[in-house]
Each structure stands twice: as structure tokens, then as C-alpha cells.
Write an enzyme that holds these catalytic residues in place. Structure first.
Site, PDB file in Angstrom:
ATOM      1  N   SER A 137       0.880  -1.177   0.000  1.00 13.37           N
ATOM      2  CA  SER A 137       0.000   0.000   0.000  1.00 13.37           C
ATOM      3  C   SER A 137       0.908   1.216   0.000  1.00 13.37           C
ATOM      4  CB  SER A 137      -0.839  -0.016   1.281  1.00 13.37           C
ATOM      5  OG  SER A 137      -1.455   1.231   1.504  1.00 13.37           O
ATOM      6  N   TYR A 150      -1.826   0.088  10.860  1.00  8.15           N
ATOM      7  CA  TYR A 150      -1.910  -0.331   9.459  1.00  8.15           C
ATOM      8  C   TYR A 150      -0.654   0.088   8.708  1.00  8.15           C
ATOM      9  CZ  TYR A 150      -3.700  -0.814   4.683  1.00  8.15           C
ATOM     10  OH  TYR A 150      -3.862  -1.165   3.370  1.00  8.15           O
TER      11      TYR A 150
HETATM   12  C1  8X3 Z   1      -5.009   1.708   1.478  1.00  5.92           C
HETATM   13  C2  8X3 Z   1      -4.512   3.091   1.383  1.00  5.92           C
HETATM   14  O1  8X3 Z   1      -4.642   5.420   2.445  1.00  5.92           O
HETATM   15  O2  8X3 Z   1      -6.181   3.746   3.291  1.00  5.92           O
HETATM   16  O3  8X3 Z   1      -3.995   0.775   1.618  1.00  5.92           O
HETATM   17  O4  8X3 Z   1      -3.857   3.643   3.838  1.00  5.92           O
HETATM   18  S1  8X3 Z   1      -4.824   3.983   2.808  1.00  5.92           S
END
Ligand code: 8X3
Length: 252
Positions: A137, A150
Site C-alpha cells: 500500500s 496499518y
Molecule cells: C489503502 C490506502 O490510504 O487507506 O492501503 O492507507 S490507505
């Protein structure tokens, strides 16, 4: 006649994984769909087969190493592995984020990718021309407020891709990292906000054309179908309305 090359796609029950399975099947791979939700991948496999392509479904939790090892015994030779399973949980600041969320995101995104990659690496090598795709990502390349666990997990996946590429150079396996920015899928933001569809909708509010799962699948399929000696190390793909993780153009 040469055997149809096989592509394994994890997290194939929806979103980018499902779209990638459809596109790789159309590109001539026999796709093996894996995800925890058996009914979904079975339905998708049936749809792909009905369209005249080849697909099978295998229910798998990528965090369960014993199950992953058992799955891997089915493959003597494998052309493509797409590590797509993963996702986000919560958007809390570091000060208040739940360690359980951080742990779960590390498990699914990083350890899940590690498990499947380790288990299938011998078959990918045996094929004489293997491709590993790691769906990281833009969160794996730089951070943003509320990104917390995340962003940490996606940085982990990015490092896994970079390190593996160094370590296996000289073997017939390439490592491709695809790092999407804002992608509007049916589940990503809703899962992140634990079913709160209002919060999820705000992520994309006023954004002219976020990427779709098909846009990312198209990118993955393009990278995978380059000639064997061409390694797309890292491909960052964002919608035109997004210039960085924190710079997104929104209409009022
Ligand atoms: C998804 C992009 O901006 O939500 O992996 O982290 S974000």
C-alpha cells in the site's frame, strides 16, 4: 502442449483479490482462489469457470501456518503467487490505538504474507519462472495521522518484499510489490471502521474517481505478464485526485 500456468491469489473473496483472480484467469492462468470465506470463493470460481476460464477454490486462513503448509503440498510447481490477503482495523492515533488491532494487522498482512510465501517458494522456484506479488500500500511507504498499526504493518510487508528480492536474486523468481493508494472497494473501509458505513463513506467523500479493484487488478496483471526478465520492483498507483497519503482533492 505446455501445462496451463497456475496462479494462487490470497484474499480472493472480494475486492482487489477477486478482481485479480478474474483478470489473471482471463490472461490464461489457472487460478487458485484462497480466502477464509469458502462460499464466496466457490461462487467466484464457478463464475470464472462458466466464463470459459479455469479456477478452483480452497478455503484458507493465511495466519494458520499448519493449514498453509498443508495447502502448499498441492503444488510441485507454481507460476504466480499474489499475496493480497490483509487489511486495516481502526484509524486511531498512536496514543489510543488498540494493541490488539496492531497485532491482528501484523498477523494478517505481514505474517500471512510470510507464511504463504515461505510455503510456496519451493514450488515457485521449481517452476523455473516464478512471480511473487506483494500487495502492500502507499501506507507501506509513508505514514499519515491515524494510520498507526496499518501503516506499521504495511511497512513490514514492504520490507519483506525488499529483503526477499535481495535474498533470492539469482533464482528464477521475481518479487513485485504493488502499492495502491486510495481504492474504493466494497469492504476495505467498512472493515476498518467495523461496519460503520458512514465513516467508511467519508474516506471517499468528494473524491473524483477513487481507484477501483479492477484498476489495481489491471496493474497487477500487467506487471505479472511482463517478460520473465523484467521485474517491476515497486509500482505505486493512486487515483489522479490523490497526490500523497494526505493530499487528496475533494469537491465540496
Ligand atoms: C489503502 C490506502 O490510504 O487507506 O492501503 O492507507 S490507505
Amino acid at each position: 502442449m505446455a501445462a496451463t500456468p497456475i496462479a494462487v491469489v490470497t484474499g480472493a473473496s472480494s475486492g482487489i483479490g477477486a478482481a485479480t483472480a478474474r483478470q489473471l484467469a482471463a490472461a490464461g492462468y489457472r487460478v487458485v482462489l484462497t480466502a477464509r470465506r469458502k462460499d464466496r470463493i466457490e461462487a467466484l470460481a464457478a463464475e470464472i469457470n462458466e466464463a470459459g476460464h479455469q479456477a478452483t477454490a480452497y478455503a484458507l486462513d493465511v495466519t494458520d501456518r499448519t493449514a498453509v503448509d498443508e495447502f502448499a503440498t498441492a503444488f510441485r510447481s507454481l507460476a504466480v503467487l499474489v499475496n493480497n490477503a490483509g487489511g486495516a482495523l481502526g484509524a486511531d492515533p498512536v496514543a489510543t490505538g488498540d494493541p490488539a488491532d496492531w497485532r491482528q494487522m501484523y498477523e494478517t498482512n505481514v505474517i500471512g504474507t510470510l507464511n504463504v510465501t515461505q510455503a510456496l517458494l519451493p514450488a515457485l522456484t521449481e517452476s523455473g519462472d516464478g512471480t511473487i506479488v506483494i500487495l502492500s500500500s502507499t501506507a507501506g511507504l509513508s505514514t499519515y495521522e491515524g494510520g498507526g498499526g496499518y501503516v506499521a504493518a504495511k511497512h513490514g510487508e514492504h520490507v519483506l518484499a525488499e529483503t526477499l528480492r535481495l535474498e533470492i536474486v539469482g533464482t528464477p523468481v521475481r518479487v513485485i510489490e504493488v502499492a495502491p493508494g486510495m481504492v474504493r472497494t466494497e469492504e476495505f473501509a467498512t472493515t476498518r471502521f467495523r461496519g460503520d458505513t458512514e465513516k467508511a463513506a467519508k474516506v471517499y467523500a468528494g473524491v473524483d474517481a477513487p481507484l477501483t479493484a479492477d484498476d489495481v487488478a489491471d496493474t497487477i496483471t500487467w506487471a505479472v505478464t511482463r517478460p520473465s526478465h523484467v521485474n517491476i520492483d515497486l509500482l505505486v498507483v493512486r487515483p489522479r485526485a490523490q497526490a500523497s497519503n494526505t493530499k487528496v482533492h475533494r469537491t465540496a
